[in-house]
Design a protein around this motif. Structure first.
Motif, short mmCIF file in Angstrom:
data_model
loop_
_atom_site.label_atom_id
_atom_site.label_comp_id
_atom_site.label_asym_id
_atom_site.label_seq_id
_atom_site.Cartn_x
_atom_site.Cartn_y
_atom_site.Cartn_z
N PRO A 67 28.15 58.37 -12.12
CA PRO A 67 28.51 58.06 -10.73
C PRO A 67 29.44 56.87 -10.59
O PRO A 67 29.92 56.59 -9.48
N TRP A 68 29.73 56.15 -11.67
CA TRP A 68 30.50 54.92 -11.57
C TRP A 68 31.97 55.21 -11.30
O TRP A 68 32.53 56.15 -11.80
N SER A 69 32.57 54.32 -10.50
CA SER A 69 33.99 54.42 -10.18
C SER A 69 34.43 53.09 -9.61
O SER A 69 33.62 52.35 -9.03
N ASN A 70 35.69 52.76 -9.77
CA ASN A 70 36.20 51.53 -9.16
C ASN A 70 36.87 51.81 -7.82
O ASN A 70 37.68 51.02 -7.34
N GLY A 71 36.56 52.96 -7.22
CA GLY A 71 37.10 53.27 -5.90
C GLY A 71 36.69 52.27 -4.84
O GLY A 71 37.41 52.06 -3.86
N GLN A 72 35.52 51.64 -5.02
CA GLN A 72 35.06 50.66 -4.03
C GLN A 72 35.95 49.44 -3.95
O GLN A 72 35.98 48.73 -2.93
#
Length: 360
Positions: free
Chosen positions: A323-328
């Motif tokens: 689920p990890w992403s740097n979209g935040q």
């Protein structure tokens, strides 16, 4: 905030934070190299937004190359009269076309009237009939109390700039003139300031009374050739992209025509839609099968996309599973770039850091 984006600077910062276990990053090779140097045990996850951006970029490159095929597909999509918008409705200059449109509207209204009267004869109430037919209660009452089908009242025309010249138009038609353009020029010499279309309509009514105008062959209107970005949105099924309108039947016809003209587009469309589905469902176990199809695609642009994914395959596969992403953080990155560009490169990293941390 780093003064640069080289691998050595990023690796030095990571060594100062040895507790990092997962690194969500974009596709830049410097970040991957920095993680391998400083934290080889950390799990790297490729950012999903950048993966989608890479997919769109490569599909658009293919569509740019297929410019003639795009234009050919656009010429095969006829625009219906109800979807022209400000371009106007087809056949307005033909009394025959207008008569057909009026007849269709009357037939629709007559069918509605007959349904209302049939339900009323079965004992239906005004409110019940209105609810069943999804019409106004007032409309039901008007139909029932009319006693017969209520015809539309003819539109009462007011005075127009053409009124003083109607006698002259009749005189010219009686003399055998059958060219509205010539009559328009003659009227302008006599002071007419109105629209040429009004003169053409008046001449047509005199030449073909009671709507018996000959059927005029109206040129077929087709959609303009869309941009590659718009076509990408239509291919993958995105409802809205940039300033385009919501997906319509014209878009579906265009996609079908394009896939028929260039079969490789159909293959690329299938790969792109499956890519979005796998990413949405986090279906990592089907990723390898999709990647094998991508590597064997007939489009050179998609094979190049597969080659770029292969160079970073563990992190890309993790993006489909974790689920990890740097979209935040992308919003903050955008704000940082805005502040940087406002300074036009005239200030150093210290001033940029102050503007980010203390915006007031």
């Amino acid at each position: 905030m780093f003064a640069g984006r080289d691998a050595i600077t990023v690796a030095a910062w990571m060594r100062a934070h040895p507790s990092i276990e997962i690194v969500a990053r974009d596709r830049a090779g410097a970040y991957s190299e920095a993680v391998d140097l400083a934290l080889p045990a950390a799990k790297q996850v490729s950012d999903r937004w950048h993966l989608l951006s890479n997919l769109r970029y490569n599909v658009e490159r293919l569509l740019y190359r297929l410019g003639p095929q795009l234009r050919q597909a656009a010429q095969q999509v006829e625009v219906g009269s109800m979807t022209l918008g400000r371009q106007g409705v087809l056949g307005h200059n033909s009394l025959r076309s207008w008569q057909r449109l009026s007849d269709r509207r009357r037939a629709t209204r007559l069918a509605l009237y007959e349904r209302v009267m049939a339900l009323r004869a079965q004992g239906g109430t005004f409110r019940g009939i209105a609810h069943e037919l999804s019409i106004s209660n007032v409309t039901v009452q008007k139909f029932v109390h009319a006693g017969a089908f209520p015809e539309r009242t003819p539109w009462a025309r007011g005075p127009t700039p053409l009124d003083p010249y109607r006698d002259y138009i009749e005189e010219r038609i009686a003399q055998g003139c059958r060219f509205p353009e010539l009559i328009v020029q003659e009227l302008k010499q006599r002071g007419y300031k109105g629209s040429p279309a009004c003169v053409q309509s008046c001449v047509a009514r005199h030449l073909f009374p009671q709507g018996k105008a000959p059927l005029v062959q109206v040129p077929v209107r087709t959609i303009p050739c869309p941009s590659a970005r718009c076509v990408f949105g239509w291919l993958v099924g995105w409802r809205k992209l940039a300033v385009e309108e919501p997906k319509s039947a014209d878009h579906d016809q265009f996609v079908q025509a394009l896939c028929k003209i260039e079969p490789v587009v159909g293959e690329v469309r299938s790969l792109a839609r499956e890519f979005l589905g796998l990413m949405h469902r986090r279906s990592g176990r089907h990723f390898d099968r999709w990647f094998k199809r991508l590597s064997c695609c007939d489009a050179a642009e998609m094979r190049g996309f597969a080659q770029s994914l292969r160079a970073d395959l563990p992190a890309v596969r993790a993006a489909f599973m974790l689920p990890w992403s740097n979209g935040q953080t992308e919003g903050h990155v955008n704000r940082l770039k805005l502040l940087k560009r406002q300074m036009y490169g005239r200030a150093n990293i210290d001033l940029l850091r102050l503007r980010v941390l203390k915006p007031n």
